[in-house]
Design an enzyme around this catalytic site. Structure first.
Site, PDB file in Angstrom:
ATOM      1  N   THR A  31       0.862  -1.201   0.000  1.00  0.00           N
ATOM      2  CA  THR A  31       0.000   0.000   0.000  1.00  0.00           C
ATOM      3  C   THR A  31       0.890   1.240   0.000  1.00  0.00           C
ATOM      4  O   THR A  31       0.632   2.204  -0.733  1.00  0.00           O
ATOM      5  CB  THR A  31      -0.942  -0.007   1.223  1.00  0.00           C
ATOM      6  OG1 THR A  31      -1.489  -1.314   1.381  1.00  0.00           O
ATOM      7  CG2 THR A  31      -2.067   0.988   1.051  1.00  0.00           C
ATOM      8  N   ASP A  81       1.528   5.017   6.665  1.00  0.00           N
ATOM      9  CA  ASP A  81       1.928   3.607   6.630  1.00  0.00           C
ATOM     10  C   ASP A  81       0.690   2.717   6.554  1.00  0.00           C
ATOM     11  O   ASP A  81      -0.420   3.150   6.889  1.00  0.00           O
ATOM     12  CB  ASP A  81       2.751   3.278   7.888  1.00  0.00           C
ATOM     13  CG  ASP A  81       3.563   2.005   7.735  1.00  0.00           C
ATOM     14  OD1 ASP A  81       3.482   1.340   6.686  1.00  0.00           O
ATOM     15  OD2 ASP A  81       4.314   1.665   8.682  1.00  0.00           O
ATOM     16  N   ALA A  83      -1.194  -1.271   7.320  1.00  0.00           N
ATOM     17  CA  ALA A  83      -1.413  -2.111   8.505  1.00  0.00           C
ATOM     18  C   ALA A  83      -1.870  -3.487   8.049  1.00  0.00           C
ATOM     19  O   ALA A  83      -2.416  -3.651   6.954  1.00  0.00           O
ATOM     20  CB  ALA A  83      -2.464  -1.481   9.413  1.00  0.00           C
ATOM     21  N   ASP A  84      -1.628  -4.465   8.896  1.00  0.00           N
ATOM     22  CA  ASP A  84      -2.120  -5.818   8.625  1.00  0.00           C
ATOM     23  C   ASP A  84      -3.511  -5.997   9.210  1.00  0.00           C
ATOM     24  O   ASP A  84      -4.329  -6.747   8.665  1.00  0.00           O
ATOM     25  CB  ASP A  84      -1.142  -6.848   9.186  1.00  0.00           C
ATOM     26  CG  ASP A  84       0.214  -6.724   8.516  1.00  0.00           C
ATOM     27  OD1 ASP A  84       0.260  -6.862   7.281  1.00  0.00           O
ATOM     28  OD2 ASP A  84       1.206  -6.433   9.206  1.00  0.00           O
ATOM     29  N   GLY A  96       3.928  -7.288   8.878  1.00  0.00           N
ATOM     30  CA  GLY A  96       3.857  -8.349   7.878  1.00  0.00           C
ATOM     31  C   GLY A  96       5.055  -8.286   6.933  1.00  0.00           C
ATOM     32  O   GLY A  96       5.509  -9.302   6.413  1.00  0.00           O
ATOM     33  N   GLU A 103       9.357   1.175  11.665  1.00  0.00           N
ATOM     34  CA  GLU A 103       8.027   1.803  11.540  1.00  0.00           C
ATOM     35  C   GLU A 103       7.605   2.407  12.881  1.00  0.00           C
ATOM     36  O   GLU A 103       7.081   3.522  12.937  1.00  0.00           O
ATOM     37  CB  GLU A 103       6.996   0.761  11.088  1.00  0.00           C
ATOM     38  CG  GLU A 103       7.203   0.292   9.654  1.00  0.00           C
ATOM     39  CD  GLU A 103       6.322  -0.859   9.236  1.00  0.00           C
ATOM     40  OE1 GLU A 103       6.226  -1.097   8.017  1.00  0.00           O
ATOM     41  OE2 GLU A 103       5.738  -1.531  10.091  1.00  0.00           O
TER      42      GLU A 103
END
Ligand code: 5RP
Length: 218
Positions: A31, A81, A83-84, A96, A103
């Site tokens: 992403t 950022d 996210a999972d 992940g 991060e």
């Protein structure tokens, strides 16, 4: 829309939060790769970026965006950022892509964390996605035994070495009812660098890719 198209829609929408002449905090993942490509369209309006991984730094530089060392930057307004998993409380599981430690460092410096993801990442309770834990290599077995005591089933992510030279344990079957406490407890284990719970410092804004386009949730 495919999942990747939803990711891209969220990434493009996140440009709305990038301030002119600023240094942008940039995360890691597929992403974020869309975000970096979108950021390149306004590269002359920003000073540059601070990056959370070698992978993102490489992509930023390939677009001609300057990458600053975090130690030479006083403040970051916005960190973007993926996210999972993310909850309505803006707590996340990340890592992940094995970039969780950098991060978390960049997120700690940033005033605003803008999370970009597609709607499949929204969950009511964290933990279906295995929780990544970055560990100093010699502590791997010890930390794994301690994670079992906390109720998880750790699995060594074979063949992965983080940008910091460490290894990843992915912890399955954790009951993540209280993510802030669990984040703190796992981080307190000797040999753990950090874990992928972003709860003590969660996201401030979620830009969610949906089949109807990107939706901003504050
Ligand atoms: C990398 C991460 C990523 O943000 C997370 O894995 C989501 O990745 P993607 O955007 O590829 O779905 O935490 O360490």
């Amino acid at each position: 829309m495919t999942q990747d198209e939803m990711k891209k829609a969220a990434a493009i929408k996140a440009l709305d939060f990038v301030q002119k002449d600023s240094i942008v905090g940039v995360g890691t993942g597929s992403t974020v790769n869309h975000f970096i490509d979108a950021l390149a369209t306004m590269k002359h309006d920003i000073e540059g970026a601070v990056s959370s991984s070698e992978e993102s730094s490489k992509r930023l530089r390939a677009h001609g965006i300057e990458v600053f060392d975090l130690n030479n930057v006083d403040a970051i307004d916005v960190y973007v950022d993926g996210a999972d998993e993310i909850t309505k409380h803006m707590h996340m599981i990340k890592g992940g892509g094995a970039a969780l430690t950098r991060e978390k460092i960049v997120a700690a410096v940033a005033k605003t964390f803008v999370c970009i993801c597609d709607e499949t990442k929204q969950v009511s309770v964290l933990g279906n996605f295995p929780l990544p834990v970055e560990v100093i290599p010699m502590a791997r077995s010890y930390v794994a035994r301690e994670l079992v005591k906390l109720g998880g089933d750790p699995s060594y992510r074979q063949g992965v070495v983080t940008d910091n030279g460490n290894v990843i344990l992915d912890v399955y079957n954790l009951d993540i009812i209280d993510p802030i406490t669990l984040e703190r407890d796992i981080n307190a284990l000797v040999g753990v660098v950090t874990n992928g719970l972003f709860a003590a410092r969660g996201a401030n804004i979620l830009v969610l890719g949906t089949p109807n386009g990107a939706k901003v949730i504050k």
